[in-house]
Design a protein around this motif. Structure first.
Motif, PDB file in Angstrom:
ATOM      1  N   ILE A 149       0.846  -1.206   0.000  1.00  0.00           N
ATOM      2  CA  ILE A 149       0.000   0.000   0.000  1.00  0.00           C
ATOM      3  C   ILE A 149       0.878   1.252   0.000  1.00  0.00           C
ATOM      4  O   ILE A 149       0.599   2.200  -0.732  1.00  0.00           O
ATOM      5  CB  ILE A 149      -0.974  -0.023   1.199  1.00  0.00           C
ATOM      6  CG1 ILE A 149      -1.989  -1.144   0.985  1.00  0.00           C
ATOM      7  CG2 ILE A 149      -1.663   1.314   1.371  1.00  0.00           C
ATOM      8  CD1 ILE A 149      -2.932  -1.362   2.123  1.00  0.00           C
ATOM      9  N   GLU A 152       2.133   1.800  -3.423  1.00  0.00           N
ATOM     10  CA  GLU A 152       1.088   2.311  -4.306  1.00  0.00           C
ATOM     11  C   GLU A 152       0.812   3.790  -4.030  1.00  0.00           C
ATOM     12  O   GLU A 152       0.627   4.570  -4.957  1.00  0.00           O
ATOM     13  CB  GLU A 152      -0.197   1.486  -4.154  1.00  0.00           C
ATOM     14  CG  GLU A 152      -1.235   1.841  -5.206  1.00  0.00           C
ATOM     15  CD  GLU A 152      -2.434   0.915  -5.197  1.00  0.00           C
ATOM     16  OE1 GLU A 152      -3.416   1.276  -5.867  1.00  0.00           O
ATOM     17  OE2 GLU A 152      -2.396  -0.137  -4.539  1.00  0.00           O
ATOM     18  N   LEU A 193      -6.651   4.865  -0.009  1.00  0.00           N
ATOM     19  CA  LEU A 193      -5.473   4.120   0.478  1.00  0.00           C
ATOM     20  C   LEU A 193      -4.938   4.684   1.782  1.00  0.00           C
ATOM     21  O   LEU A 193      -4.500   3.941   2.660  1.00  0.00           O
ATOM     22  CB  LEU A 193      -4.372   4.115  -0.577  1.00  0.00           C
ATOM     23  CG  LEU A 193      -4.653   3.272  -1.817  1.00  0.00           C
ATOM     24  CD1 LEU A 193      -3.562   3.462  -2.851  1.00  0.00           C
ATOM     25  CD2 LEU A 193      -4.790   1.807  -1.448  1.00  0.00           C
TER      26      LEU A 193
END
Length: 195
Positions: A149, A152, A193
């Motif tokens: 994560i 990303e 996120l």
């Protein structure tokens, strides 16, 4: 609640360092349970516990270097004596299987290092897993160590920076509108996120 008929300790095992034997003796102090200790020639010990009804259990502790090893299998009916043995089993990190016998069914408790690892209910013609210990530490370590994560999020921030640079350099209103649309999509994804 069903009345327990008996409790069987099957292939039960306690390993006590020599230094813990006095602590073990303190744990068996109960006004309704008498005990006798026999010290054998090799340094091994035999502890006999007897409750007020006369039921007794023999705990043979074989001395092996600096350890006392108690391996036993027995059946108990008296709840007080059963409870004491179970407490000792947990306190001194015993291994083995305990069969709790009730009218019409049996509960099998599998212990490892004093903790119940699995419980199975046996009824005539069927068995059912009631409880199973799962070690969640590896999964938590994986999740904690996982940086997917974070990577990303970093990639989205780099794309946003590039889009902002293109937007500032562009004079074409259609291209600016297309870039704004991509920026909105990226900012939504980034918000999800980071939450």
């Amino acid at each position: 609640m069903a009345q327990r008929l008996a409790t069987e300790f099957v292939n039960a095992r306690l390993l006590l360092p020599e230094s813990q034997m006095s602590k073990f003796m303190q744990h068996i102090q109960d006004p309704r349970i008498r005990y006798r200790v026999r010290v054998l020639e090799s340094g091994s010990r035999e502890i006999v516990l007897e409750d007020e009804s006369g039921e007794e259990v023999n705990l043979p502790f074989d001395r092996r270097r600096n350890l006392f090893v108690c391996e036993l299998s027995f059946r108990l009916v008296n709840p007080r004596l059963t409870h004491m043995i179970r407490r000792l089993f947990v306190a001194f990190r015993g291994d083995g299987m305990v069969r709790r016998i009730y009218p019409g069914f049996v509960m099998l408790d599998f212990y490892a290092e004093g903790s119940v690892r699995r419980i199975i209910e046996l009824t005539p013609g069927a068995s059912r897993l009631v409880f199973e210990h799962r070690d969640q530490v590896p999964e938590l370590e994986y999740r904690f160590g996982s940086t997917d994560i974070e990577r990303e999020i970093e990639n989205i921030r780099m794309r946003v920076d590039l889009l902002l640079d293109r937007r500032h350099a562009s004079l074409n209103p259609e291209e600016i509108e297309r870039i704004d649309k991509m920026l909105r999509r990226e900012s939504r994804r980034l918000f999800i996120l980071e939450a």
